[in-house]
Design an enzyme around this catalytic site. Structure first.
Site, PDB file in Angstrom:
ATOM      1  N   ARG A  80       0.841  -1.188   0.000  1.00  0.00           N
ATOM      2  CA  ARG A  80       0.000   0.000   0.000  1.00  0.00           C
ATOM      3  C   ARG A  80       0.882   1.244   0.000  1.00  0.00           C
ATOM      4  NH1 ARG A  80      -1.721   0.862   4.316  1.00  0.00           N
ATOM      5  NH2 ARG A  80      -1.032  -0.943   5.495  1.00  0.00           N
ATOM      6  N   TYR A 208      -1.675  -3.620  -6.790  1.00  0.00           N
ATOM      7  CA  TYR A 208      -1.345  -4.418  -5.624  1.00  0.00           C
ATOM      8  C   TYR A 208      -2.315  -4.253  -4.461  1.00  0.00           C
ATOM      9  CZ  TYR A 208       1.557  -7.220  -2.633  1.00  0.00           C
ATOM     10  OH  TYR A 208       2.027  -8.241  -1.844  1.00  0.00           O
ATOM     11  N   LYS A 217      -9.555  -2.561   1.836  1.00  0.00           N
ATOM     12  CA  LYS A 217      -9.302  -1.406   2.698  1.00  0.00           C
ATOM     13  C   LYS A 217     -10.115  -0.187   2.250  1.00  0.00           C
ATOM     14  CE  LYS A 217      -6.871  -3.759   5.415  1.00  0.00           C
ATOM     15  NZ  LYS A 217      -5.540  -4.242   5.338  1.00  0.00           N
ATOM     16  N   HIS A 237     -10.189  -2.548  11.630  1.00  0.00           N
ATOM     17  CA  HIS A 237      -9.086  -3.381  11.126  1.00  0.00           C
ATOM     18  C   HIS A 237      -8.825  -4.478  12.159  1.00  0.00           C
ATOM     19  CE1 HIS A 237      -4.652  -3.427   9.482  1.00  0.00           C
ATOM     20  NE2 HIS A 237      -5.419  -4.306   8.837  1.00  0.00           N
ATOM     21  N   SER A 259      -1.001  -3.448  10.315  1.00  0.00           N
ATOM     22  CA  SER A 259      -0.645  -4.338   9.216  1.00  0.00           C
ATOM     23  C   SER A 259       0.624  -5.127   9.543  1.00  0.00           C
ATOM     24  CB  SER A 259      -0.420  -3.516   7.951  1.00  0.00           C
ATOM     25  OG  SER A 259      -1.597  -2.777   7.663  1.00  0.00           O
ATOM     26  N   CYS A 261       1.149  -7.305  11.839  1.00  0.00           N
ATOM     27  CA  CYS A 261       1.437  -7.403  13.274  1.00  0.00           C
ATOM     28  C   CYS A 261       0.694  -8.557  13.943  1.00  0.00           C
ATOM     29  CB  CYS A 261       1.139  -6.089  13.966  1.00  0.00           C
ATOM     30  SG  CYS A 261       2.316  -4.795  13.508  1.00  0.00           S
ATOM     31  N   ASP A 286      -8.917  -9.941   9.173  1.00  0.00           N
ATOM     32  CA  ASP A 286      -8.403  -8.600   8.850  1.00  0.00           C
ATOM     33  C   ASP A 286      -9.396  -7.468   9.121  1.00  0.00           C
ATOM     34  OD1 ASP A 286      -6.094  -7.121   7.783  1.00  0.00           O
ATOM     35  OD2 ASP A 286      -7.364  -6.651   6.068  1.00  0.00           O
ATOM     36  N   ARG A 375       2.362 -12.162  -0.373  1.00  0.00           N
ATOM     37  CA  ARG A 375       1.040 -12.502   0.174  1.00  0.00           C
ATOM     38  C   ARG A 375       0.472 -13.763  -0.451  1.00  0.00           C
ATOM     39  NH1 ARG A 375      -1.374  -8.822   4.229  1.00  0.00           N
ATOM     40  NH2 ARG A 375       0.295  -7.308   4.454  1.00  0.00           N
TER      41      ARG A 375
HETATM   42  P1  GTP Z   1      -2.109  -7.637   7.559  1.00  0.00           P
HETATM   43  O1  GTP Z   1      -2.620  -8.705   6.660  1.00  0.00           O
HETATM   44  O2  GTP Z   1      -1.013  -6.817   6.933  1.00  0.00           O
HETATM   45  O3  GTP Z   1      -3.179  -6.757   8.126  1.00  0.00           O
HETATM   46  O4  GTP Z   1      -1.288  -8.358   8.763  1.00  0.00           O
HETATM   47  P2  GTP Z   1      -1.678  -9.274  10.007  1.00  0.00           P
HETATM   48  O5  GTP Z   1      -1.923  -8.394  11.194  1.00  0.00           O
HETATM   49  O6  GTP Z   1      -2.728 -10.263   9.664  1.00  0.00           O
HETATM   50  O7  GTP Z   1      -0.276  -9.991  10.305  1.00  0.00           O
HETATM   51  P3  GTP Z   1       0.132 -11.541  10.216  1.00  0.00           P
HETATM   52  O8  GTP Z   1      -0.658 -12.408  11.161  1.00  0.00           O
HETATM   53  O9  GTP Z   1       0.140 -11.944   8.804  1.00  0.00           O
HETATM   54  O10 GTP Z   1       1.626 -11.486  10.784  1.00  0.00           O
HETATM   55  C1  GTP Z   1       2.648 -10.730  10.183  1.00  0.00           C
HETATM   56  C2  GTP Z   1       4.005 -11.243  10.581  1.00  0.00           C
HETATM   57  O11 GTP Z   1       4.146 -11.298  11.994  1.00  0.00           O
HETATM   58  C3  GTP Z   1       4.263 -12.661  10.072  1.00  0.00           C
HETATM   59  O12 GTP Z   1       5.576 -12.721   9.584  1.00  0.00           O
HETATM   60  C4  GTP Z   1       4.113 -13.520  11.296  1.00  0.00           C
HETATM   61  O13 GTP Z   1       4.888 -14.688  11.226  1.00  0.00           O
HETATM   62  C5  GTP Z   1       4.539 -12.600  12.423  1.00  0.00           C
HETATM   63  N1  GTP Z   1       3.820 -12.898  13.695  1.00  0.00           N
HETATM   64  C6  GTP Z   1       2.496 -13.115  13.846  1.00  0.00           C
HETATM   65  N2  GTP Z   1       2.178 -13.408  15.126  1.00  0.00           N
HETATM   66  C7  GTP Z   1       3.335 -13.353  15.822  1.00  0.00           C
HETATM   67  C8  GTP Z   1       3.662 -13.558  17.196  1.00  0.00           C
HETATM   68  O14 GTP Z   1       2.826 -13.837  18.058  1.00  0.00           O
HETATM   69  N3  GTP Z   1       4.984 -13.404  17.533  1.00  0.00           N
HETATM   70  C9  GTP Z   1       5.946 -13.083  16.612  1.00  0.00           C
HETATM   71  N4  GTP Z   1       7.197 -12.953  17.033  1.00  0.00           N
HETATM   72  N5  GTP Z   1       5.663 -12.901  15.300  1.00  0.00           N
HETATM   73  C10 GTP Z   1       4.382 -13.025  14.908  1.00  0.00           C
HETATM   74  C1  SPV Z   2      -2.717  -4.517   5.305  1.00  0.00           C
HETATM   75  O1  SPV Z   2      -1.775  -3.873   4.821  1.00  0.00           O
HETATM   76  O2  SPV Z   2      -3.206  -4.236   6.429  1.00  0.00           O
HETATM   77  C2  SPV Z   2      -3.268  -5.670   4.572  1.00  0.00           C
HETATM   78  C3  SPV Z   2      -2.808  -5.913   3.206  1.00  0.00           C
HETATM   79  O3  SPV Z   2      -4.107  -6.375   5.109  1.00  0.00           O
HETATM   80  S1  SPV Z   2      -3.518  -4.813   2.027  1.00  0.00           S
HETATM   81  O4  SPV Z   2      -4.694  -5.483   1.467  1.00  0.00           O
HETATM   82  O5  SPV Z   2      -2.536  -4.612   0.964  1.00  0.00           O
HETATM   83  O6  SPV Z   2      -3.910  -3.591   2.656  1.00  0.00           O
HETATM   84 MN    MN Z   3      -4.739  -5.585   7.120  1.00  0.00          MN
END
Ligand code: GTP
Ligand code: SPV
Ligand code: MN
Length: 591
Positions: A80, A208, A217, A237, A259, A261, A286, A375
């Site tokens: 983004r 993207y 979003k 979110h 994002s 996290c 999400d 992704r």
């Molecule tokens: P968006 O799709 O961008 O909104 O992200 P999200 O909040 O769904 O994040 P996601 O669960 O995909 O995690 C992002 C990164 O953080 C990945 O590389 C995970 O492996 C890592 N991660 C997730 N949970 C944990 C955790 O509890 N501890 C640690 N150390 N890393 C984590």
């Molecule tokens: C984020 O960035 O929080 C996502 C991926 O979930 S995107 O759809 O590119 O915003």
């Molecule tokens: Mn997101």
């Protein structure tokens, strides 16, 4: 008895308002042909075959990854882009200091110039979609016009896309109009404009994720948050996860993390072996739309039908469910591949990359093999922990709301807000290290209220006030928590194991919701003592746990001063009740 085959109304005749708009857009953009998407399997097969034939998609090893393809986006188009994302309201103050703003007429004029003739030689796809279960009164529809078949494939997975959505639109007073073109993929000719007052989105120059899949979003957060404020609900979110305790109590938790996290991972976590008897189910990973229900509780639906999830870090130990889920019928974007044509990414822990995300022979000198924001796009129904209540039209009742950020210091593992309004302050005061999900420098801590900094379609001051108003309507408001899975030690290593072990923290929250869990008071809220957490089978030094559960008052005096300074940007539009909570916290931190 034989029944006559049902004659289907041709799509362009279903909804005149849509057809009129498509005609206007076609005369502006001049496509070679117009394709109305019906969402059928045959249509998807055809689009996929076309992209494979043109070389835009690469089939992965079909024996081990059946139905899986790889898409490589333009190297300058991988996340983004917040600096070209605008909220275009009549009054600038309605967009607030949290958003970039342009006057609607100026934004339209600029976009008209870009869209003019931009689809020459291309196909214009009409993508009708429904955000939320198609029969849900809480769901909302939109139509995305795009010239990217890759976007169509994603929308088909991420939303309820096709004829059923268009039929619903035909019976409703309005729909969100999203116009998208990849343009020339020129970063200098890239804009994502939102017109909440018109329920319209215009996006140009990116193919993207959040820039281009307009249901996600742009619609389900930026436009929907504006509508939600007018109508008395919240568009957030947030993931939505179901937890059944060993005693058989069913709860749902909604959690907002910025994002990349940890939302997807928390939403599909697998309980650690030593924590027997828990059952975890995923409603959403999400976005959550939260409505006050007739019973005084907050009810949540997931407007999406699929996951657009971060690939790096996924392996059988961190997220077995995701690892299994993406082994078939998955669209990968910007991962690397092995010599035997299997997808590969950092953190997979097996195999080795041969070709990097840009299609070059892998060379560590060029950086990671998979892009850090690579992704997967996959149907939610493929998740082994998909909740049987994910499609309930009225949603699921929320017991607790969790805010969290990626903080190497300051924020403890978990704390509980004193009350709902204090919880709104806790959300408003969130901060997190920036990640690869958005263009910009990774690792810098920034304020990200409710994980909505890039996604709130209006002034944050009005948003915080709206949160407090929604809470006031609830006879049974959820308790509010803040977590941090990302504390680091002096060597830079994560102190908390995270992933499945995060259930230990959620379990404490549910104990608290049931009036049982123990806690001690701190100036920032209630914290568990080490003995209040179930740490059975957890390999963690007691001193580390103590450090994770400590509130350093010196650090927090600075943190709270920073929160006050940040909130000051919103001036006297801020809700006084939230500022009163800030004063209470400041008072507790005074020596
Ligand atoms: P968006 O799709 O961008 O909104 O992200 P999200 O909040 O769904 O994040 P996601 O669960 O995909 O995690 C992002 C990164 O953080 C990945 O590389 C995970 O492996 C890592 N991660 C997730 N949970 C944990 C955790 O509890 N501890 C640690 N150390 N890393 C984590
Ligand atoms: C984020 O960035 O929080 C996502 C991926 O979930 S995107 O759809 O590119 O915003
Ligand atoms: Mn997101």
């Amino acid at each position: 008895m034989a029944t006559a085959p049902r004659m289907l109304t041709p799509l362009p005749q279903l909804a005149k308002a849509v057809a009129d708009w498509v005609a206007d857009v076609a005369s502006l953009t001049q496509p070679e042909r117009v394709h109305w998407c019906d969402g059928s399997d045959e249509e998807i097969r055809h689009l996929r075959a076309g992209l494979l034939a043109s070389g835009e998609l690469h089939a992965l090893d079909q024996k081990n990854f059946p139905g899986c393809d790889l898409y490589r986006s333009h190297p300058s188009d991988v996340a983004r882009v917040e600096k070209v994302t605008f909220i275009c309201t009549t009054k600038q103050a309605d967009a607030g200091p949290n958003n970039l703003w342009l006057a609607p007429a100026d934004a339209h004029a600029r976009m008209r110039e870009l869209f003019s003739g931009c689809m020459r030689g291309r196909t214009l796809y009409v993508v009708p979609y429904c955000m939320g279960p198609i029969d849900s009164p809480l769901a909302r529809c939109g139509v995305e016009i795009t010239d990217s078949a890759y976007v169509v494939l994603n929308m088909a997975i991420m939303t309820r896309m096709g004829r059923a959505a268009l039929e619903r639109i035909a019976g409703e007073p309005n729909f969100v109009r999203g116009l998208h073109s990849i343009g020339e993929l020129d970063p200098d000719r890239r804009f994502i404009m939102h017109y909440p007052e018109e329920l319209a989105i215009e996006s140009y120059g990116s193919g993207y994720g959040g820039n281009a899949l307009l249901g996600k979003k742009c619609h389900a957060l930026r436009i929907a948050s504006w509508q939600a404020r007018q109508e008395g609900w919240l568009a957030e979110h947030m993931l939505i996860v179901g937890l059944r305790s060993p005693a058989g109590e069913q709860h749902y938790i909604a959690a907002a993390f910025p994002s990349a996290c940890g939302k997807t991972n928390l939403a599909m976590l697998i309980p650690p072996a030593s924590l027997g008897g828990w059952k975890v189910t995923t409603v959403g990973d999400d976005i959550a739309w939260l409505h006050p229900g007739p019973d005084g509780r907050l009810w949540a639906i997931n407007p999406e039908a699929g996951y657009f999830g971060v690939v790096p870090g996924t392996n059988p130990a961190t997220n077995r469910n995701a690892y299994d889920m993406i082994r078939r019928d998955t669209l990968f974007t910007n991962v690397a591949v092995t010599t035997d044509n299997q997808p590969w990414w950092e953190g997979l822990e097996t195999g080795a990359p041969a070709i990097d995300w840009q299609g070059r022979p892998y060379d560590p000198k060029n950086g990671p093999a998979a892009h850090p924001n690579s992704r997967f796009t996959v149907a939610a129904t493929q998740n082994p922990s998909y909740s049987p209540h994910a499609e309930d039209p009225q949603g699921v009742p929320i017991s607790a709301i969790v805010f969290g950020g990626r903080r190497r210091s300051v924020a403890p593992l978990v704390y509980e807000a004193r009350n709902f309004t204090h919880g709104v302050l806790v959300g408003a005061g969130m901060a997190s290290e920036q990640t690869a999900a958005a263009e910009g420098k990774v690792g810098i801590v920034r304020r990200d209220p409710m994980a909505m900094k890039p996604f709130c379609g209006y002034n944050f001051a009005d948003y915080f006030a709206h949160w407090i108003d929604v809470g006031a309507k609830l006879a049974n408001p959820p308790r509010i928590y803040h977590v941090n899975w990302f504390r680091r030690d002096a060597d830079g290593k994560f102190m908390w194991p995270g992933f499945g072990d995060n259930l230990r923290v959620l379990a404490w929250m549910l104990e608290r919701c049931g009036g049982r869990g123990g806690a001690i008071e701190s100036p920032i809220g209630m914290l568990p003592r080490a003995r209040d957490l179930n740490v059975e089978g957890l390999d963690l030094a007691p001193a580390t746990l103590d450090a994770l559960l400590a509130v350093d008052e010196d650090e927090w005096r600075k943190e709270v001063a920073d929160i006050r300074a940040y909130l000051g940007e919103y001036g006297d539009r801020l809700p006084p009740r939230m500022l009163a909570e800030l004063e209470t916290t400041e008072g507790k931190l005074k020596r």
